[in-house]
Design an enzyme around this catalytic site. Structure first.
Site, mmCIF file in Angstrom:
data_model
loop_
_atom_site.group_PDB
_atom_site.id
_atom_site.type_symbol
_atom_site.label_atom_id
_atom_site.label_comp_id
_atom_site.label_asym_id
_atom_site.label_seq_id
_atom_site.Cartn_x
_atom_site.Cartn_y
_atom_site.Cartn_z
ATOM 1 N N ARG A 142 0.849 -1.184 0.000
ATOM 2 C CA ARG A 142 0.000 0.000 0.000
ATOM 3 C C ARG A 142 0.892 1.245 0.000
ATOM 4 O O ARG A 142 1.959 1.249 0.587
ATOM 5 C CB ARG A 142 -0.914 0.022 1.224
ATOM 6 C CG ARG A 142 -1.802 -1.211 1.363
ATOM 7 C CD ARG A 142 -2.597 -1.169 2.655
ATOM 8 N NE ARG A 142 -3.466 -2.340 2.810
ATOM 9 C CZ ARG A 142 -3.131 -3.444 3.467
ATOM 10 N NH1 ARG A 142 -1.930 -3.541 4.039
ATOM 11 N NH2 ARG A 142 -3.972 -4.455 3.558
ATOM 12 N N LYS A 166 -2.423 -1.356 8.022
ATOM 13 C CA LYS A 166 -3.857 -1.060 8.033
ATOM 14 C C LYS A 166 -4.595 -1.731 9.180
ATOM 15 O O LYS A 166 -5.488 -1.152 9.784
ATOM 16 C CB LYS A 166 -4.454 -1.484 6.685
ATOM 17 C CG LYS A 166 -5.905 -1.112 6.495
ATOM 18 C CD LYS A 166 -6.363 -1.486 5.103
ATOM 19 C CE LYS A 166 -7.820 -1.122 4.882
ATOM 20 N NZ LYS A 166 -8.280 -1.475 3.522
ATOM 21 N N HIS A 238 -2.942 3.234 -6.219
ATOM 22 C CA HIS A 238 -3.355 1.974 -5.599
ATOM 23 C C HIS A 238 -3.538 0.875 -6.649
ATOM 24 O O HIS A 238 -3.463 -0.312 -6.329
ATOM 25 C CB HIS A 238 -4.647 2.168 -4.811
ATOM 26 C CG HIS A 238 -4.999 1.016 -3.917
ATOM 27 N ND1 HIS A 238 -4.273 0.695 -2.787
ATOM 28 C CD2 HIS A 238 -5.991 0.086 -3.997
ATOM 29 C CE1 HIS A 238 -4.790 -0.370 -2.203
ATOM 30 N NE2 HIS A 238 -5.838 -0.763 -2.929
ATOM 31 N N ARG A 241 -0.920 -1.782 -6.889
ATOM 32 C CA ARG A 241 -1.088 -2.928 -5.983
ATOM 33 C C ARG A 241 -1.986 -3.981 -6.642
ATOM 34 O O ARG A 241 -1.692 -5.183 -6.594
ATOM 35 C CB ARG A 241 -1.680 -2.435 -4.661
ATOM 36 C CG ARG A 241 -1.998 -3.520 -3.624
ATOM 37 C CD ARG A 241 -2.429 -2.833 -2.333
ATOM 38 N NE ARG A 241 -3.029 -3.739 -1.364
ATOM 39 C CZ ARG A 241 -2.362 -4.457 -0.471
ATOM 40 N NH1 ARG A 241 -1.044 -4.409 -0.460
ATOM 41 N NH2 ARG A 241 -2.980 -5.221 0.406
ATOM 42 N N HIS A 272 -3.216 -8.871 3.678
ATOM 43 C CA HIS A 272 -4.669 -8.930 3.810
ATOM 44 C C HIS A 272 -5.047 -9.587 5.127
ATOM 45 O O HIS A 272 -4.458 -10.602 5.514
ATOM 46 C CB HIS A 272 -5.275 -9.727 2.657
ATOM 47 C CG HIS A 272 -5.329 -8.961 1.370
ATOM 48 N ND1 HIS A 272 -5.440 -9.558 0.143
ATOM 49 C CD2 HIS A 272 -5.291 -7.621 1.132
ATOM 50 C CE1 HIS A 272 -5.467 -8.630 -0.799
ATOM 51 N NE2 HIS A 272 -5.376 -7.455 -0.232
ATOM 52 N N TYR A 281 -9.275 -10.277 -6.523
ATOM 53 C CA TYR A 281 -8.390 -10.013 -7.645
ATOM 54 C C TYR A 281 -8.630 -10.961 -8.817
ATOM 55 O O TYR A 281 -8.146 -10.722 -9.920
ATOM 56 C CB TYR A 281 -6.923 -10.107 -7.203
ATOM 57 C CG TYR A 281 -6.511 -8.993 -6.275
ATOM 58 C CD1 TYR A 281 -6.404 -7.685 -6.728
ATOM 59 C CD2 TYR A 281 -6.240 -9.239 -4.926
ATOM 60 C CE1 TYR A 281 -6.046 -6.654 -5.877
ATOM 61 C CE2 TYR A 281 -5.878 -8.218 -4.066
ATOM 62 C CZ TYR A 281 -5.781 -6.920 -4.550
ATOM 63 O OH TYR A 281 -5.435 -5.911 -3.700
#
Length: 305
Positions: A142, A166, A238, A241, A272, A281
């Site tokens: 990120r 995060k 972003h 990513r 994640h 994805y």
């Protein structure tokens, strides 16, 4: 008073590993609103009156309402006089469609970053943005993680340490040898102009870079690189990513075991909190959807035989 309850609630949940920066802001705002009405307990009517004043879009109101509902459940376990507001606001759960960069477009982005004009207070501008954008593209981290890196996060054997990101989780990110070599060259240039700072990507004032400035510079670079699309939402930093994750998944094998191993590894690498975030994805590119359809047809035939 609700303000004291907010502080207690946030402290308890942070002890469990949650950041709750946004939730704390929302709950403090509600506590102030309730205090103006001389209320010391959560009331559904007050909550529904507060929401439209605190946010305009259904998504923003839904975020605030969910934070308030969780807080109300916590308080009601101790005191039944607290109401639990109903979760009756429809939230738009559609994610923005990511832009998947080609290898040529990433090369053009880095080339355009290397041709940025040097600004007098920031002689490191070109080298910094080439390394920053290149590192994100090569690791899928990120942008907030990248600008939070410090010099001592570069560990031996080509490993980066990502600290409390995060979801307040730290992780180690192994780097490709070409990325390690690029970092060494960047560090050499960096020490000439920003030796006093311990940030890997320092601002002009030798502090952490401003995310808004990084996003603005990326938009400028993509325009110079000729990556301007005829759509409302332009390519984002972003999306680098997303591109990394998509290209990794495209290279995994077709067998169930290989796919499962790739998913677990990729989910961990990306940081994640849940593997279902990585599954998203799969929808990113037409090529991947073709592969999924072919694999599904093979499995169907095997099961039918």
């Amino acid at each position: 008073m609700l303000s004291a309850d907010v502080n207690r609630y946030i402290s308890l949940r942070r002890a469990l590993g949650y950041k709750l920066v946004r939730a704390e802001r929302h709950l403090i705002a509600f506590a102030r609103f309730a205090a103006e009405r001389n209320e010391s307990h959560i009331r559904t009517a007050t909550a529904l009156t507060w929401l439209p004043t605190a946010a305009k879009s259904p998504n923003a109101m839904a975020h605030r309402l969910m934070d308030l509902i969780q807080f109300a459940r916590f308080l009601r376990a101790e005191d039944p006089r607290h109401d639990i507001p109903p979760a009756n606001i429809k939230r738009n759960t559609n994610r923005p469609v990511p832009y998947i960069y080609t290898a040529d477009e990433i090369a053009r982005i880095l080339n355009a970053a290397g041709n940025l004009r040097h600004q007098r207070p920031n002689p490191l501008r070109r080298e910094l943005y080439v390394m920053l954008f290149g590192l994100i593209a090569a690791t899928g981290m990120r942008v907030s993680e990248a600008i939070a890196l410090r010099l001592d996060d570069m560990l031996p054997d080509g490993v980066l340490r990502i600290r409390e990101t995060k979801f307040r989780k730290s992780r180690l990110v192994p780097l490709h040898p070409t990325v390690v070599e690029a970092l060494k060259c960047y560090i050499g240039a960096r020490y000439q102009f920003a030796g006093e700072s311990d940030w890997l990507f320092p601002s002009v004032e030798h502090r952490q870079m401003c995310l808004r400035m990084v996003n603005y510079t990326f938009r400028c670079v993509t325009r110079r690189a000729g990556i301007v699309l005829e759509r409302t939402q332009q390519p984002r930093i972003h999306d680098l990513r997303h591109t990394f994750a998509t290209r990794v998944l495209e290279q995994c094998g077709a067998s169930r075991g290989e796919v499962a191993r790739h998913f677990v590894a990729l989910s961990t690498y990306l940081g994640h909190v849940s593997i279902h975030n990585t599954y998203w994805y799969l929808q990113a590119t037409p090529e991947m959807m073709v592969d999924i359809a072919a694999a599904a047809e093979t499995v169907f035939r095997e099961d039918a035989a």
